[in-house]
Design a protein around this motif. Structure first.
Motif, PDB file in Angstrom:
ATOM      1  N   ASP A 418       3.067  12.761  -7.881  1.00 28.62           N
ATOM      2  CA  ASP A 418       3.658  12.809  -9.223  1.00 28.62           C
ATOM      3  C   ASP A 418       3.814  14.265  -9.632  1.00 28.62           C
ATOM      4  OD1 ASP A 418       4.296  11.623 -11.904  1.00 28.62           O
ATOM      5  OD2 ASP A 418       2.558  12.830 -12.449  1.00 28.62           O
ATOM      6  N   ARG A 419       5.024  14.657 -10.007  1.00 31.52           N
ATOM      7  CA  ARG A 419       5.306  16.063 -10.254  1.00 31.52           C
ATOM      8  C   ARG A 419       4.562  16.618 -11.453  1.00 31.52           C
ATOM      9  NH1 ARG A 419      11.871  16.507  -9.440  1.00 31.52           N
ATOM     10  NH2 ARG A 419      11.983  15.603  -7.358  1.00 31.52           N
ATOM     11  N   LEU A 420       4.394  15.815 -12.484  1.00 27.38           N
ATOM     12  CA  LEU A 420       3.794  16.335 -13.709  1.00 27.38           C
ATOM     13  C   LEU A 420       2.297  16.568 -13.551  1.00 27.38           C
ATOM     14  CD1 LEU A 420       3.996  17.039 -16.710  1.00 27.38           C
ATOM     15  CD2 LEU A 420       3.646  14.617 -17.230  1.00 27.38           C
ATOM     16  N   ALA A 424      -1.489  11.505  -6.964  1.00 26.32           N
ATOM     17  CA  ALA A 424      -0.667  10.640  -6.117  1.00 26.32           C
ATOM     18  C   ALA A 424       0.250   9.803  -7.004  1.00 26.32           C
ATOM     19  CB  ALA A 424      -1.557   9.736  -5.270  1.00 26.32           C
ATOM     20  N   ASN A 425       1.450   9.467  -6.464  1.00 25.38           N
ATOM     21  CA  ASN A 425       2.342   8.620  -7.248  1.00 25.38           C
ATOM     22  C   ASN A 425       2.123   7.155  -6.856  1.00 25.38           C
ATOM     23  OD1 ASN A 425       3.646   8.258  -4.794  1.00 25.38           O
ATOM     24  ND2 ASN A 425       5.405   9.501  -5.334  1.00 25.38           N
ATOM     25  N   ARG A 426       2.929   6.295  -7.460  1.00 21.69           N
ATOM     26  CA  ARG A 426       2.730   4.868  -7.272  1.00 21.69           C
ATOM     27  C   ARG A 426       2.877   4.459  -5.807  1.00 21.69           C
ATOM     28  NH1 ARG A 426       6.941   1.117 -10.219  1.00 21.69           N
ATOM     29  NH2 ARG A 426       8.260   2.199  -8.707  1.00 21.69           N
ATOM     30  N   GLU A 427       3.906   4.977  -5.126  1.00 16.53           N
ATOM     31  CA  GLU A 427       4.141   4.562  -3.747  1.00 16.53           C
ATOM     32  C   GLU A 427       3.000   5.013  -2.843  1.00 16.53           C
ATOM     33  OE1 GLU A 427       8.029   5.379  -2.400  1.00 16.53           O
ATOM     34  OE2 GLU A 427       7.704   4.521  -0.421  1.00 16.53           O
ATOM     35  N   TYR A 495       0.665   5.907 -12.244  1.00 14.42           N
ATOM     36  CA  TYR A 495       1.479   4.758 -11.870  1.00 14.42           C
ATOM     37  C   TYR A 495       2.864   4.841 -12.490  1.00 14.42           C
ATOM     38  CZ  TYR A 495       2.465  -0.065 -10.615  1.00 14.42           C
ATOM     39  OH  TYR A 495       3.017  -1.196 -10.077  1.00 14.42           O
ATOM     40  N   ALA A 496       2.937   5.097 -13.787  1.00 15.65           N
ATOM     41  CA  ALA A 496       4.234   5.229 -14.470  1.00 15.65           C
ATOM     42  C   ALA A 496       3.971   5.589 -15.920  1.00 15.65           C
ATOM     43  CB  ALA A 496       5.038   3.924 -14.400  1.00 15.65           C
ATOM     44  N   ASP A 498       2.576   6.531 -19.133  1.00 14.05           N
ATOM     45  CA  ASP A 498       1.200   6.844 -19.528  1.00 14.05           C
ATOM     46  C   ASP A 498       0.215   5.874 -18.868  1.00 14.05           C
ATOM     47  OD1 ASP A 498       1.061   5.148 -22.771  1.00 14.05           O
ATOM     48  OD2 ASP A 498       2.040   4.610 -20.900  1.00 14.05           O
ATOM     49  N   GLU A 499       0.542   5.395 -17.682  1.00 14.09           N
ATOM     50  CA  GLU A 499      -0.310   4.480 -16.934  1.00 14.09           C
ATOM     51  C   GLU A 499      -0.866   5.172 -15.698  1.00 14.09           C
ATOM     52  OE1 GLU A 499       2.281   1.271 -16.133  1.00 14.09           O
ATOM     53  OE2 GLU A 499       1.845   0.208 -18.018  1.00 14.09           O
ATOM     54  N   PHE A 500      -2.162   4.971 -15.452  1.00 12.71           N
ATOM     55  CA  PHE A 500      -2.837   5.529 -14.288  1.00 12.71           C
ATOM     56  C   PHE A 500      -3.550   4.390 -13.559  1.00 12.71           C
ATOM     57  CE2 PHE A 500      -2.482  10.079 -15.232  1.00 12.71           C
ATOM     58  CZ  PHE A 500      -2.151  10.026 -16.580  1.00 12.71           C
ATOM     59  N   VAL A 501      -3.776   4.577 -12.275  1.00 12.52           N
ATOM     60  CA  VAL A 501      -4.535   3.627 -11.478  1.00 12.52           C
ATOM     61  C   VAL A 501      -5.570   4.382 -10.654  1.00 12.52           C
ATOM     62  CG1 VAL A 501      -2.844   1.773 -11.344  1.00 12.52           C
ATOM     63  CG2 VAL A 501      -2.656   3.687  -9.786  1.00 12.52           C
ATOM     64  N   ILE A 502      -6.676   3.721 -10.401  1.00 15.17           N
ATOM     65  CA  ILE A 502      -7.759   4.329  -9.623  1.00 15.17           C
ATOM     66  C   ILE A 502      -8.173   3.332  -8.542  1.00 15.17           C
ATOM     67  CG2 ILE A 502     -10.094   5.274  -9.661  1.00 15.17           C
ATOM     68  CD1 ILE A 502      -9.685   6.003 -12.566  1.00 15.17           C
ATOM     69  N   LEU A 503      -8.277   3.813  -7.303  1.00 18.48           N
ATOM     70  CA  LEU A 503      -8.798   3.029  -6.186  1.00 18.48           C
ATOM     71  C   LEU A 503     -10.228   3.465  -5.933  1.00 18.48           C
ATOM     72  CD1 LEU A 503      -8.685   1.177  -3.730  1.00 18.48           C
ATOM     73  CD2 LEU A 503      -7.535   3.007  -2.479  1.00 18.48           C
ATOM     74  N   LEU A 504     -11.164   2.539  -6.073  1.00 20.15           N
ATOM     75  CA  LEU A 504     -12.582   2.818  -5.869  1.00 20.15           C
ATOM     76  C   LEU A 504     -13.003   2.213  -4.537  1.00 20.15           C
ATOM     77  CD1 LEU A 504     -13.813   1.908  -9.470  1.00 20.15           C
ATOM     78  CD2 LEU A 504     -13.356   4.193  -8.552  1.00 20.15           C
TER      79      LEU A 504
END
Length: 578
Positions: A418-420, A424-427, A495-496, A498-504
């Protein structure tokens, strides 16, 4: 004395010429291989970038309209009959409208109702506590405007409208009355804001099942147009959303509303746009839209402009049962990607040609060195073509082949990052999640995997109050904060929006996962250091959904959807208590 037509070649020349020819031929081969490898890599990267961009637009559209159905259902739940008159159930209707406009304040902050008796009631939310009530109880009276605070706050009369408003004459009422069930009106220009708006409407029936009125909610398309306008497609690329007739809904390259010669506002049709690439992309895909060719969407395709330039493009289509039918198109000139590749290939050929002068001293070992790196680059391009976006190149050279490799790695990184926020981005996240799940299955280990889905609260307010630059800084800070609160083997991704995801990975059990979730929630509630001040702190907070593998899903998509649903449940739960 015999006549000699050709001067005999010297042994020196005989030895040098074939070798020079070989080096020149090798230089040409290097250029062709470099161009082939670069073109293959560019084609793969551009295809992924196109699909990712059109997918982001489709997701933005879906999130923009998904709340409208819930708003109407909350305002007038299925099975609840229409009141005999608005005044008879005024307080109950007002309370439902209050709750309905809290579900998706952006963009569904206005819900309204009209009936066959000519009565009308609408609630427009300005802020979390301040709303405007628009009401008329008799067909011949002008609509009265009230304001109040809180769900049961007293009404404060403001004014009466100068023009006589009759809901039965409005297009949304006519569309709702004509169609059984939910229906979307045509996209239109709001006379006040001069922005595009779509209205979703639904019939309301009496206890006996006869038609009595229509409930509706407006969906402003300004935020969607702003989102598409901010997309960084490519230096000369374009992204846009249209209706099947070609009228623009949103565009990164032109306005969607224009001023007509008579001073009024009108919608711009993509077929009449003065932006050449936008018009050419629409003209190319127009036939597929008319034929409703929806198989294998989203779809990537190529076309040539009038001047013969090659363009890579992709399009997708989103529809629903209420009649929504929008088409999303992304187009990028091939020259935006191939310019660097061609430049690198040209330099490689020039250097290889100059190397002819030193061919005798260089030796054949250099050929193996070059060809080995080319093979590695080609293999990396092949693996990327097979979907391995993080395939390592591992070329540390400082010449043109190294520059090509670094350009390739940069494109790989751009595709994954993710540029901003630099996360990591969604893909990239989904690719890593699939790999971790496969590894967990193969190892048959006892430890599970956890996914957290995070949606920030109040992010639009930060953008509106402090500006989009402050919003970007807030997203960057949240990204760093999340990264600081996880382990080295965990993965944080944007993710997109203002959404974030975390893999634990690993997670022992659900209690451990929920403990991390609580920890993340606390960290999100801390004041933002990038905006605000100690005397005027700014906080965001967020809704966090958690899902555990394999209990909540044994596939990546299913696991993420479980976390997404849990996040929405958390967010709606919070909304319901405010």
């Amino acid at each position: 004395m015999p006549i000699r037509f050709f001067k005999p070649f010297s042994l020196r020349l005989v030895l040098i010429v074939p070798y020079v020819v070989l080096v020149i031929g090798l230089a040409i081969a290097i250029g062709m291989l470099s161009y082939s490898a670069g073109s293959q890599a560019v084609a793969t990267v551009s295809s992924h970038l196109l699909l990712e961009t059109v997918g982001r637009i489709a997701q933005a559209v879906d999130r923009h309209i998904v709340g409208s159905s819930a708003v109407l259902e909350t305002a007038f739940p299925t099975g609840v009959p229409a009141p005999q008159s608005i005044e008879s159930d005024f307080h109950e209707i007002r309370s439902r409208f209050w709750v309905a406009t809290t579900l998706h304040t952006d963009p569904n902050n206005y819900v309204y109702f009209g009936n066959e008796a000519g009565q009308g009631l609408g609630l427009f939310r300005h802020t979390a506590d301040e709303v405007e009530l628009r009401m008329k109880l008799r067909p011949d009276e002008h609509r009265a405007i009230y304001t109040f605070s809180g769900i049961d706050g007293p009404l404060q009369f403001q004014r009466r409208e100068a023009n006589l408003f009759d809901p039965r004459t409005r297009p949304w009422y006519a569309d709702g009355k004509r169609n059984n069930g939910h229906t979307w009106t045509s996209v239109y220009i709001d006379f006040g804001t001069r922005q595009l708006v779509a209205t979703r409407a639904r019939q309301v029936h009496t206890a006996s099942g006869s038609f009595d009125g229509v409930v509706a909610t407006d969906v402003s398309l300004k935020a969607l147009n702003d989102f598409v306008g901010r997309l960084k497609v490519s230096p000369n690329g374009v992204a846009f959303i249209i209706e099947p007739d070609g009228n623009l809904i949103a565009s990164s390259a032109s306005r969607n509303v224009v001023t007509l010669p008579d001073g009024s506002s009108g919608r711009l049709n993509a077929g009449r746009s003065d932006h050449g690439l936008l018009k050419a992309a629409y003209d190319t895909v127009q036939g597929r839209i008319a034929a409703r060719d929806d198989k294998d969407l989203p779809r990537v395709f190529d076309f040539h402009t009038a001047d013969g330039s090659l363009v890579h493009a992709a399009f997708d289509r989103i529809r629903d049962d209420a009649g929504l039918d929008w088409v999303m198109i992304v187009a990028m000139p091939a020259s935006d990607f191939l310019g660097g590749v061609r430049e690198n290939v040209s330099r490689t050929i020039i250097l290889a040609t100059l190397a002819v002068l030193f061919a005798i001293f260089i030796g054949l070992s250099i050929l193996g060195w070059v060809s080995d790196d080319l093979r590695r680059l080609t293999e990396a391009a092949r693996r990327v073509g097979n979907g391995e976006l993080d395939a390592p190149v591992g070329i540390e050279r400082r010449d043109e082949i190294g520059a090509l490799a670094r350009s390739f790695e940069t494109m790989q990184n751009r595709l994954r990052t993710d540029r901003l926020t630099g996360l990591a981005n969604r893909e990239a996240f989904m690719d890593q999640l699939r790999r971790r799940i496969d590894t967990a299955r193969e190892d048959r280990r006892k430890h599970g995997l956890g996914v957290l889905f995070i949606d920030l609260n109040g992010f639009k307010a930060i953008n509106d109050t402090y500006g989009h630059d402050a919003g970007d800084r807030a997203l960057q800070e949240i990204g760093r904060r999340l990264s600081d609160h996880v382990r080295e083997n965990d993965l944080v991704a944007r993710y997109a929006g203002d959404e974030f995801v975390i893999l634990l990975d690993p997670v022992d059990d659900r209690s451990s996962l929920l403990s991390v979730r609580s920890h993340i929630e606390r960290s999100l509630r801390e004041p933002l250091e990038s905006i605000g001040s100690p005397h005027s702190p700014v906080t965001s907070g967020g809704a966090v959904g958690a899902a555990l593998f394999p209990e909540d899903g044994d596939e990546a998509e299913g696991l993420l959807k479980s976390a997404d649903r849990a996040m929405y449940a958390d967010k709606h739960g919070e909304a319901g208590t405010t």
